[in-house]
Design a protein around this motif. Sequence first.
Motif, PDB file in Angstrom:
ATOM      1  N   TRP A 252       0.893  -1.092  -0.014  1.00 40.08           N
ATOM      2  CA  TRP A 252       0.012   0.116  -0.030  1.00 40.08           C
ATOM      3  C   TRP A 252       0.844   1.449   0.064  1.00 40.08           C
ATOM      4  O   TRP A 252       0.536   2.301  -0.519  1.00 40.08           O
ATOM      5  CB  TRP A 252      -0.897   0.120   1.173  1.00 40.08           C
ATOM      6  N   LEU A 253       2.062   1.421   0.860  1.00 44.71           N
ATOM      7  CA  LEU A 253       3.002   2.461   0.920  1.00 44.71           C
ATOM      8  C   LEU A 253       3.373   2.619  -0.579  1.00 44.71           C
ATOM      9  O   LEU A 253       3.523   3.968  -0.839  1.00 44.71           O
ATOM     10  CB  LEU A 253       3.929   2.114   2.056  1.00 44.71           C
ATOM     11  N   LYS A 254       4.079   1.667  -1.193  1.00 37.19           N
ATOM     12  CA  LYS A 254       4.534   1.823  -2.530  1.00 37.19           C
ATOM     13  C   LYS A 254       3.314   2.235  -3.467  1.00 37.19           C
ATOM     14  O   LYS A 254       3.818   3.032  -4.426  1.00 37.19           O
ATOM     15  CB  LYS A 254       5.205   0.483  -2.978  1.00 37.19           C
ATOM     16  N   GLN A 255       2.370   1.665  -3.483  1.00 40.10           N
ATOM     17  CA  GLN A 255       1.228   2.192  -4.278  1.00 40.10           C
ATOM     18  C   GLN A 255       0.859   3.500  -4.319  1.00 40.10           C
ATOM     19  O   GLN A 255       0.442   4.330  -5.087  1.00 40.10           O
ATOM     20  CB  GLN A 255      -0.218   1.520  -4.108  1.00 40.10           C
ATOM     21  N   HIS A 256       0.951   4.211  -3.039  1.00 44.71           N
ATOM     22  CA  HIS A 256       0.504   5.399  -2.828  1.00 44.71           C
ATOM     23  C   HIS A 256       1.722   6.336  -2.488  1.00 44.71           C
ATOM     24  O   HIS A 256       1.350   7.633  -1.936  1.00 44.71           O
ATOM     25  CB  HIS A 256      -0.539   5.426  -1.660  1.00 44.71           C
ATOM     26  N   ALA A 257       2.901   6.024  -2.736  1.00 41.48           N
ATOM     27  CA  ALA A 257       4.154   6.733  -2.643  1.00 41.48           C
ATOM     28  C   ALA A 257       3.942   8.262  -3.152  1.00 41.48           C
ATOM     29  O   ALA A 257       4.341   9.073  -2.251  1.00 41.48           O
ATOM     30  CB  ALA A 257       5.439   6.092  -2.965  1.00 41.48           C
ATOM     31  N   ALA A 258       3.710   8.377  -4.478  1.00 43.09           N
ATOM     32  CA  ALA A 258       3.615   9.537  -5.008  1.00 43.09           C
ATOM     33  C   ALA A 258       2.654  10.864  -4.225  1.00 43.09           C
ATOM     34  O   ALA A 258       3.109  11.837  -4.026  1.00 43.09           O
ATOM     35  CB  ALA A 258       2.914   9.585  -6.240  1.00 43.09           C
ATOM     36  N   GLN A 259       1.544  10.379  -3.782  1.00 41.02           N
ATOM     37  CA  GLN A 259       0.681  10.953  -2.799  1.00 41.02           C
ATOM     38  C   GLN A 259       1.103  11.260  -1.404  1.00 41.02           C
ATOM     39  O   GLN A 259       1.315  12.334  -0.901  1.00 41.02           O
ATOM     40  CB  GLN A 259      -0.627  10.531  -2.563  1.00 41.02           C
ATOM     41  N   LEU A 260       1.755  10.183  -0.833  1.00 36.79           N
ATOM     42  CA  LEU A 260       2.232  10.078   0.541  1.00 36.79           C
ATOM     43  C   LEU A 260       3.633  10.993   0.653  1.00 36.79           C
ATOM     44  O   LEU A 260       3.823  11.668   1.915  1.00 36.79           O
ATOM     45  CB  LEU A 260       2.521   8.691   1.054  1.00 36.79           C
ATOM     46  N   GLU A 261       4.603  11.053  -0.286  1.00 36.57           N
ATOM     47  CA  GLU A 261       5.776  11.598  -0.223  1.00 36.57           C
ATOM     48  C   GLU A 261       5.681  13.361  -0.078  1.00 36.57           C
ATOM     49  O   GLU A 261       6.389  13.893   0.218  1.00 36.57           O
ATOM     50  CB  GLU A 261       6.973  11.424  -1.335  1.00 36.57           C
ATOM     51  N   LYS A 262       4.438  13.690  -0.474  1.00 39.47           N
ATOM     52  CA  LYS A 262       4.120  15.074  -0.253  1.00 39.47           C
ATOM     53  C   LYS A 262       3.672  15.511   1.175  1.00 39.47           C
ATOM     54  O   LYS A 262       3.278  16.580   1.311  1.00 39.47           O
ATOM     55  CB  LYS A 262       3.321  15.540  -1.493  1.00 39.47           C
ATOM     56  N   LYS A 263       3.453  14.660   1.937  1.00 40.80           N
ATOM     57  CA  LYS A 263       2.637  14.896   3.245  1.00 40.80           C
ATOM     58  C   LYS A 263       3.549  14.470   4.451  1.00 40.80           C
ATOM     59  O   LYS A 263       4.759  13.801   4.250  1.00 40.80           O
ATOM     60  CB  LYS A 263       1.567  13.520   3.368  1.00 40.80           C
ATOM     61  N   ARG A 264       3.460  15.116   5.672  1.00 43.10           N
ATOM     62  CA  ARG A 264       4.194  15.092   6.680  1.00 43.10           C
ATOM     63  C   ARG A 264       3.508  13.728   7.321  1.00 43.10           C
ATOM     64  O   ARG A 264       2.335  13.500   7.382  1.00 43.10           O
ATOM     65  CB  ARG A 264       3.900  16.375   7.703  1.00 43.10           C
ATOM     66  N   LEU A 265       4.645  12.787   7.189  1.00 40.53           N
ATOM     67  CA  LEU A 265       4.223  11.207   7.949  1.00 40.53           C
ATOM     68  C   LEU A 265       4.682  11.199   9.163  1.00 40.53           C
ATOM     69  O   LEU A 265       5.988  11.378   9.512  1.00 40.53           O
ATOM     70  CB  LEU A 265       4.757  10.344   7.000  1.00 40.53           C
ATOM     71  N   PHE A 266       4.150  10.393   9.920  1.00 35.37           N
ATOM     72  CA  PHE A 266       4.723   9.689  11.345  1.00 35.37           C
ATOM     73  C   PHE A 266       4.370   8.180  11.349  1.00 35.37           C
ATOM     74  O   PHE A 266       2.904   7.919  10.838  1.00 35.37           O
ATOM     75  CB  PHE A 266       3.803  10.370  12.553  1.00 35.37           C
ATOM     76  N   ILE A 267       5.175   7.412  11.102  1.00 37.54           N
ATOM     77  CA  ILE A 267       4.936   5.984  10.995  1.00 37.54           C
ATOM     78  C   ILE A 267       5.401   5.106  12.216  1.00 37.54           C
ATOM     79  O   ILE A 267       6.459   5.278  12.877  1.00 37.54           O
ATOM     80  CB  ILE A 267       5.485   5.462   9.699  1.00 37.54           C
ATOM     81  N   PHE A 268       4.223   4.499  12.652  1.00 35.48           N
ATOM     82  CA  PHE A 268       4.913   3.421  13.811  1.00 35.48           C
ATOM     83  C   PHE A 268       4.738   2.062  13.353  1.00 35.48           C
ATOM     84  O   PHE A 268       3.644   1.591  12.669  1.00 35.48           O
ATOM     85  CB  PHE A 268       3.843   3.687  14.926  1.00 35.48           C
ATOM     86  N   LEU A 269       5.554   1.399  13.873  1.00 37.12           N
ATOM     87  CA  LEU A 269       5.641   0.011  13.393  1.00 37.12           C
ATOM     88  C   LEU A 269       5.516  -0.820  14.560  1.00 37.12           C
ATOM     89  O   LEU A 269       6.128  -0.566  15.692  1.00 37.12           O
ATOM     90  CB  LEU A 269       6.908  -0.274  12.757  1.00 37.12           C
ATOM     91  N   VAL A 270       4.672  -1.665  14.639  1.00 35.35           N
ATOM     92  CA  VAL A 270       4.336  -2.830  15.894  1.00 35.35           C
ATOM     93  C   VAL A 270       5.141  -4.050  15.719  1.00 35.35           C
ATOM     94  O   VAL A 270       4.769  -4.665  14.649  1.00 35.35           O
ATOM     95  CB  VAL A 270       2.689  -2.915  15.935  1.00 35.35           C
ATOM     96  N   THR A 271       5.760  -4.325  16.497  1.00 29.16           N
ATOM     97  CA  THR A 271       6.792  -5.317  16.457  1.00 29.16           C
ATOM     98  C   THR A 271       7.083  -6.093  17.571  1.00 29.16           C
ATOM     99  O   THR A 271       7.166  -5.588  18.703  1.00 29.16           O
ATOM    100  CB  THR A 271       8.230  -4.735  15.655  1.00 29.16           C
ATOM    101  N   ALA A 272       7.616  -7.230  17.480  1.00 31.07           N
ATOM    102  CA  ALA A 272       8.207  -8.067  18.603  1.00 31.07           C
ATOM    103  C   ALA A 272       9.499  -7.943  18.837  1.00 31.07           C
ATOM    104  O   ALA A 272      10.106  -8.409  19.980  1.00 31.07           O
ATOM    105  CB  ALA A 272       7.793  -9.613  18.333  1.00 31.07           C
ATOM    106  N   THR A 273      10.187  -7.212  18.068  1.00 33.39           N
ATOM    107  CA  THR A 273      11.551  -6.842  18.279  1.00 33.39           C
ATOM    108  C   THR A 273      11.791  -6.017  19.376  1.00 33.39           C
ATOM    109  O   THR A 273      11.353  -5.082  19.320  1.00 33.39           O
ATOM    110  CB  THR A 273      12.193  -6.479  16.789  1.00 33.39           C
ATOM    111  N   LYS A 274      12.742  -6.306  20.065  1.00 32.37           N
ATOM    112  CA  LYS A 274      13.051  -5.612  21.465  1.00 32.37           C
ATOM    113  C   LYS A 274      13.637  -4.039  20.901  1.00 32.37           C
ATOM    114  O   LYS A 274      14.310  -3.957  19.763  1.00 32.37           O
ATOM    115  CB  LYS A 274      14.197  -5.957  22.255  1.00 32.37           C
ATOM    116  N   LYS A 275      13.382  -3.015  21.563  1.00 35.31           N
ATOM    117  CA  LYS A 275      13.866  -1.703  21.345  1.00 35.31           C
ATOM    118  C   LYS A 275      15.366  -1.505  21.194  1.00 35.31           C
ATOM    119  O   LYS A 275      15.910  -0.599  20.516  1.00 35.31           O
ATOM    120  CB  LYS A 275      13.458  -0.569  22.256  1.00 35.31           C
ATOM    121  N   ASP A 276      16.037  -2.574  21.930  1.00 35.54           N
ATOM    122  CA  ASP A 276      17.623  -2.254  21.695  1.00 35.54           C
ATOM    123  C   ASP A 276      18.167  -3.053  20.799  1.00 35.54           C
ATOM    124  O   ASP A 276      19.148  -2.931  20.289  1.00 35.54           O
ATOM    125  CB  ASP A 276      18.379  -2.908  23.106  1.00 35.54           C
TER     126      ASP A 276
END
Length: 180
Positions: A62-86
């Motif tokens: 979805w990000l790739k499909q909408h990249a042209a529109q999204l690259e003109k916006k201020r974005l905050f992206i949160f990723l939910v993961t099991a990987t530890k912060k360290d």
Amino acid sequence: MNGFIIYRSRYGATRQYAAWLSAELKIPAIPQEQVTPEIIADAGFLILGSSIYIGKLLMRKWLKQHAAQLEKKRLFIFLVTATKKDKREKLASYVQQNIPACFEDNCRYYFFPGKIIYDQLSPVDKFKVRAGKWIAKLRNKQLDISDFNDVSPSHISGLLNDVQLLYAGSSPTADLHHAG
């Protein structure tokens, strides 16, 4: 505040974070599959949330499909993961492998802890977890597949603060690419 939260969730953790952000910021949270080009066009900024599933963002295509529109916006992206912060290198690799490089100048990234409740996984996902444990064992490594749930509203504070600074007319001062 002219923003929207767009998210994609598999087992509910990302949806929960989106709901907490929506309540705090008083902006709508919309599942990715319900987003129209008009919603993106009307937004002053976007908060995008996605789970990481076996190293891949659920929103990747979805990000790739909408990249042209999204690259003109201020974005905050949160990723939910099991990987530890360290595990900063591993977390950085998720961004490099899944998010279009054209977002680099207009985006901040946040990593929120997720959850795995084995009994709630689909049969296919249970098989993948067991296969991953078996492969790790062959490599003389250990893979912990015990249940965990670290989803908490306390994790959204950095993102909330940065959006509120933007709305107040200030620019967030932390390193753009390695937030929360």
